[in-house]
Design an enzyme around this catalytic site. Sequence first.
Site, PDB file in Angstrom:
ATOM      1  N   ILE A 109     -43.899   5.857  11.658  1.00 13.68           N
ATOM      2  CA  ILE A 109     -43.175   5.184  10.595  1.00 13.68           C
ATOM      3  C   ILE A 109     -43.207   3.693  10.900  1.00 13.68           C
ATOM      4  CG2 ILE A 109     -41.031   5.011   9.308  1.00 13.68           C
ATOM      5  CD1 ILE A 109     -42.453   7.775   9.165  1.00 13.68           C
ATOM      6  N   LYS A 110     -43.751   2.915   9.988  1.00  8.84           N
ATOM      7  CA  LYS A 110     -43.873   1.475  10.206  1.00  8.84           C
ATOM      8  C   LYS A 110     -42.610   0.755   9.757  1.00  8.84           C
ATOM      9  CE  LYS A 110     -47.836  -0.732   9.693  1.00  8.84           C
ATOM     10  NZ  LYS A 110     -49.084  -1.255   9.067  1.00  8.84           N
ATOM     11  N   ILE A 111     -42.095  -0.074  10.642  1.00  8.75           N
ATOM     12  CA  ILE A 111     -40.906  -0.878  10.371  1.00  8.75           C
ATOM     13  C   ILE A 111     -41.235  -2.328  10.706  1.00  8.75           C
ATOM     14  CG2 ILE A 111     -38.515  -1.320  11.048  1.00  8.75           C
ATOM     15  CD1 ILE A 111     -38.243   1.627  11.750  1.00  8.75           C
TER      16      ILE A 111
END
Length: 439
Positions: free
Chosen positions: A209-211
């Site tokens: 999950i890219k943050i």
Amino acid sequence: MASISNLANLTPATSTNSRSSSSSVLVPRSFVNLRSLNAKLSSSSHLSLRHNQTSRPSLFVRCSASGGNGSAAKRTTLHDLYEKEGQSPWYDNLCRPVTDLLPFIARGVRGVTSNPAIFQKAISTSNAYNDQFRTLVESGKDIESAYWELVVKDIQDACKLFEPIYDQTEAEDGYVSVEVSPRLADDTNGTVEAAKYLHKVVDRRNVYIKIPATAPCIPSIRDVIASGISVNVTLIFSIARYEAVIDAYLDGLEASGLDDLSRVTSVASFFVSRVDTLMDKMLEKIGTPEALDLRGKAAVAQAALAYKLYQKKFSGPRWEALVKKGAKKQRLLWASTSVKNPAYSDTLYVAPLIGPDTVSTMPDQALEAFIDHGTVKRTIDANVSEAEGIYSALEKLGIDWNKVGEQLEEEGVDSFKKSFESLLGTLQEKANTLKLASH
């Protein structure tokens, strides 16, 4: 959380992952029924990715006409990059048919990154998404809900292709990254909720999950890691912010309460070429011979110092205590590796950044260039003193590295927001056309 859906509209969904709980989980309306996304991949697509500027033939099947180039897989420099120097080559692109990734995997690609700009290009310029989108619109889905279903299907299907690499490396490689909505870049709690929902609905062991590494999202990174979710931290442009990202990862691991940390991993995506694009403009404005001589050197120098910090932070008593629980280092991932200035070498942001326990994610241009004429040799820490000299020389010219990082971060977030909004607009137009055609 407007970026995904109205939180008032929650509907229970059940996870199918054998590693997940069998109990119902509340997810936003736009992520409901995504378990049904198991239709066969479209066998053809009209999407054609950007071709390299040189005349040499393409080395890869692209997301274009079905059938591919039919060539047998051959050993490439990408295999050597991983086997000899410990750097994982990833592909910075994703579109349908996802099976077009298979030749990339055969030639040594070990993971995939995506972002709102990549999906904006893929979905808006391809017919491969039309059938699913039409079904979603006809079922009454709103535009943003439909967008997330299109994205999640691609991520799920790509994860399946990379699962063997994930298993072979015991969760060190084989990841596919999907980014939370760029609308959440300043929303700490919203980012945490979105990350958890994406992780649940994608339901794949090897999803990242890219943050974004914005100041409001640093606490989000810590909380998501503490929840046992693997994260790709994106849009890192400065050493100071990178250190905050490392600390968020370590804090998250410590706060997780898990006895086995071996499946909670992370990469820190440090952007490269965009640094030179901005720095070169600043240096040209200064205009002195010393300033002009530093063009094209800032990005690689800062990256080398980031690697030095990485080595320092992932050593010592604090880190060793986490290693005893199976923790893996948060690998540095070199992002934005395509060359923007045609006067520079087309491997400028790949060749000087080779080192163990790192990732280089490359779009077509950089990937093909490195396969064609790249040299596999450890370079990232070959001349740290020179990198320190360049970094200091730029400071002496009055350049504030932190301010440069802040500007690039703001531009990066804005760029992804524009891509996101543009795609939603394109999908709305498609939906309107479908509705008109049905009357």
